[in-house]
Design a protein around this motif. Structure first.
Motif, short mmCIF file in Angstrom:
data_model
loop_
_atom_site.label_atom_id
_atom_site.label_comp_id
_atom_site.label_asym_id
_atom_site.label_seq_id
_atom_site.Cartn_x
_atom_site.Cartn_y
_atom_site.Cartn_z
N LEU A 144 -12.79 -21.58 38.38
CA LEU A 144 -11.76 -21.26 39.58
C LEU A 144 -11.29 -20.00 39.34
O LEU A 144 -11.20 -19.23 40.48
CB LEU A 144 -10.90 -22.44 39.65
N ARG A 145 -11.03 -19.35 38.30
CA ARG A 145 -10.56 -18.20 38.04
C ARG A 145 -11.56 -17.19 38.68
O ARG A 145 -11.09 -16.36 39.35
CB ARG A 145 -10.17 -17.69 36.63
N ALA A 146 -12.80 -17.40 38.35
CA ALA A 146 -13.74 -16.22 38.84
C ALA A 146 -13.84 -16.36 40.42
O ALA A 146 -13.80 -15.42 41.16
CB ALA A 146 -15.27 -16.78 38.34
N LYS A 147 -13.52 -17.65 41.02
CA LYS A 147 -13.69 -17.72 42.60
C LYS A 147 -12.41 -16.88 42.94
O LYS A 147 -12.70 -16.35 44.11
CB LYS A 147 -13.41 -19.13 42.82
N VAL A 148 -11.36 -17.15 42.63
CA VAL A 148 -9.96 -16.43 42.89
C VAL A 148 -10.22 -15.07 42.71
O VAL A 148 -9.92 -14.14 43.71
CB VAL A 148 -8.84 -17.30 42.45
N ASP A 163 -9.68 0.49 43.51
CA ASP A 163 -9.36 0.20 41.93
C ASP A 163 -8.94 -1.09 41.46
O ASP A 163 -9.46 -1.72 40.56
CB ASP A 163 -8.35 1.07 41.80
N GLU A 164 -8.14 -1.87 42.34
CA GLU A 164 -7.98 -3.13 41.87
C GLU A 164 -9.06 -4.17 42.49
O GLU A 164 -9.01 -5.18 41.63
CB GLU A 164 -6.79 -3.68 42.62
N ALA A 165 -9.83 -3.79 43.39
CA ALA A 165 -11.08 -4.59 43.78
C ALA A 165 -11.88 -4.75 42.54
O ALA A 165 -12.33 -5.67 42.13
CB ALA A 165 -11.61 -4.22 44.90
N LEU A 166 -12.28 -3.79 41.95
CA LEU A 166 -13.05 -3.40 40.68
C LEU A 166 -12.40 -4.46 39.52
O LEU A 166 -13.45 -4.90 38.96
CB LEU A 166 -13.36 -1.91 40.60
N LYS A 167 -11.23 -4.27 39.19
CA LYS A 167 -10.88 -5.03 38.20
C LYS A 167 -11.05 -6.54 38.67
O LYS A 167 -11.44 -7.27 37.67
CB LYS A 167 -9.12 -4.75 37.94
N HIS A 168 -10.88 -6.95 39.84
CA HIS A 168 -11.18 -8.31 40.08
C HIS A 168 -12.48 -8.67 40.02
O HIS A 168 -12.86 -9.80 39.44
CB HIS A 168 -10.60 -8.84 41.40
N TYR A 169 -13.40 -7.81 40.53
CA TYR A 169 -14.92 -8.11 40.53
C TYR A 169 -15.28 -8.52 39.09
O TYR A 169 -16.18 -9.26 38.74
CB TYR A 169 -15.60 -7.17 41.33
N LEU A 170 -14.83 -7.43 38.25
CA LEU A 170 -15.50 -7.08 36.84
C LEU A 170 -14.98 -8.63 35.98
O LEU A 170 -15.74 -9.00 35.23
CB LEU A 170 -14.75 -6.00 36.23
N ALA A 171 -13.58 -8.83 36.37
CA ALA A 171 -13.19 -10.11 35.77
C ALA A 171 -13.90 -11.32 36.22
O ALA A 171 -14.08 -12.25 35.45
CB ALA A 171 -11.82 -10.26 36.10
N ALA A 172 -14.17 -11.47 37.39
CA ALA A 172 -15.00 -12.50 37.83
C ALA A 172 -16.47 -12.60 37.28
O ALA A 172 -16.93 -13.64 37.09
CB ALA A 172 -15.21 -12.58 39.71
N ALA A 173 -17.07 -11.35 37.35
CA ALA A 173 -18.32 -11.14 36.55
C ALA A 173 -18.39 -11.95 35.10
O ALA A 173 -19.21 -12.65 34.61
CB ALA A 173 -19.18 -9.82 36.81
N SER A 174 -17.30 -11.51 34.58
CA SER A 174 -17.16 -11.98 32.96
C SER A 174 -16.85 -13.39 32.83
O SER A 174 -17.48 -13.90 32.02
CB SER A 174 -16.13 -11.01 32.40
N TYR A 181 -22.43 -19.33 35.37
CA TYR A 181 -22.66 -19.38 36.87
C TYR A 181 -23.30 -17.96 37.42
O TYR A 181 -22.47 -17.25 37.86
CB TYR A 181 -21.26 -19.65 37.51
N THR A 182 -24.40 -18.02 37.56
CA THR A 182 -25.30 -16.92 37.90
C THR A 182 -25.06 -16.31 39.05
O THR A 182 -24.83 -15.07 39.37
CB THR A 182 -26.62 -17.17 37.51
N ARG A 183 -24.83 -17.16 39.99
CA ARG A 183 -24.72 -16.66 41.48
C ARG A 183 -23.33 -15.97 41.73
O ARG A 183 -23.32 -14.93 42.22
CB ARG A 183 -24.76 -18.12 42.48
N ASP A 184 -22.29 -16.46 41.26
CA ASP A 184 -21.02 -15.96 41.13
C ASP A 184 -21.00 -14.38 40.79
O ASP A 184 -20.32 -13.35 40.76
CB ASP A 184 -19.88 -16.89 40.60
N GLU A 185 -21.76 -14.64 39.32
CA GLU A 185 -21.76 -13.00 38.55
C GLU A 185 -22.67 -12.02 39.51
O GLU A 185 -22.17 -10.99 39.53
CB GLU A 185 -22.60 -13.50 37.28
N GLY A 186 -23.80 -12.62 40.10
CA GLY A 186 -24.34 -11.67 40.86
C GLY A 186 -23.53 -11.18 42.09
O GLY A 186 -23.61 -10.14 42.28
#
Length: 287
Positions: A144-148, A163-174, A181-186
């Motif tokens: 759920l953290r990745a989704k948010v 800049d903030e967007a990148l932080k969120h996307y990299l956190a979600a990928a990790s 959950y490969t789909r969300d990582e992609g």
């Protein structure tokens, strides 16, 4: 058969009422509300869910009452009545907080964030998502953290903050990698690529897009669902564009465009195919 389900729900509610089983009657009204929603009868769905809420309130079942309020909010959202949807979500949120139900609280915050996004108040949507993120981080639910984080990344991009967007996307990928959950990582890496482009790092963006392509191909191979290829085609289009316009790699750009075009042909998506063919024509003219 929504109509058959509706009739059965009404009969069940009447039987429970005759038996004096108020909890059973409330359950029947909930099921009736769901059946009316499936029939696109919003007025009927509202009436049934309100009946369930009043009974649960009478019985002192606060958790069920919060659920009913959330259902009512969802119906109003479907109707485009955003103010009413927000009010009912706030009622559900108030009850969840009284009960200490943090998962329920997270659900309401995300629902209100989606409503604010739909009505165009992206700043309010982001604030609600960040509030939700704090709760879900405390609960330790990585999926759920990745989704948010993905939702926050999208909003930050729309608000002009790569800049903030990148932080969120990299956190979600990790987090998606940790939960496999490969789909969300992609999709997270695709978003990271967009953020990197906006930050002036086209080489980093291209690398992020390439990795996203690999992951989204894996998702398709594992599921076999053709619709999973839409994400890959979108990512290839972004990769082709950065190779074409920013990195001056026309051969690689054309390869990405052609692969994306093949997917759009296969999935019968003429609007996206036409747009992509225009990009390809521009690249051919240039080279």
């Amino acid at each position: 058969d929504p109509e058959g389900a509706t009739e059965a729900g009404r009969e069940a509610a009447a039987i429970f009422r005759e038996l004096g089983d108020r909890a059973g009657e409330a359950r029947a009204h909930r099921e009736l509300g769901y059946a009316r929603s499936m029939s696109l009868d919003n007025a009927g769905a509202l009436e049934a869910n309100l009946q369930a809420l009043w009974i649960h309130r009478e019985l002192g079942n606060r958790r069920a009452e919060a659920g009913d309020a959330g259902n009512i909010a969802h119906i109003y959202r479907t109707m485009g009545a955003h103010d009413s949807a927000i009010r009912w979500n706030q009622e559900a949120l108030r009850i969840d907080r009284e009960l200490g139900d943090e998962m329920g609280e997270n659900l309401r915050l995300n629902s209100m964030a989606n409503i604010q996004r739909e009505r165009g108040d992206l700043g309010a949507a982001l604030s609600l998502n960040l509030e939700s993120l704090a709760i879900i981080t405390k609960l330790g639910t990585k999926y759920l953290r990745a989704k948010v984080h993905i939702n926050c990344g999208k909003l930050c991009l729309s608000l002009g903050d790569p800049d903030e967007a990148l932080k969120h996307y990299l956190a979600a990928a990790s987090l998606s990698r940790q939960t496999e959950y490969t789909r969300d990582e992609g999709y997270s890496l695709m978003g990271a690529g967009i953020a990197l482009e906006q930050r002036g790092d086209p080489a980093g963006a291209a690398e992020s897009y390439r990795r996203a392509t690999e992951l989204l191909q894996t998702v398709y191979e594992e599921s076999g669902a053709p619709e999973e290829l839409f994400g890959k085609a979108e990512d290839l289009t972004l990769l082709g564009a950065v190779l074409h316009h920013s990195l001056d790699k026309p051969v690689e750009a054309m390869n990405a465009y052609e692969e994306a075009a093949g997917i759009y042909r296969r999935l019968a998506d003429p609007p996206k195919l036409r747009k992509l063919l225009m990009n390809m024509a521009g690249l051919r003219w240039r080279t």
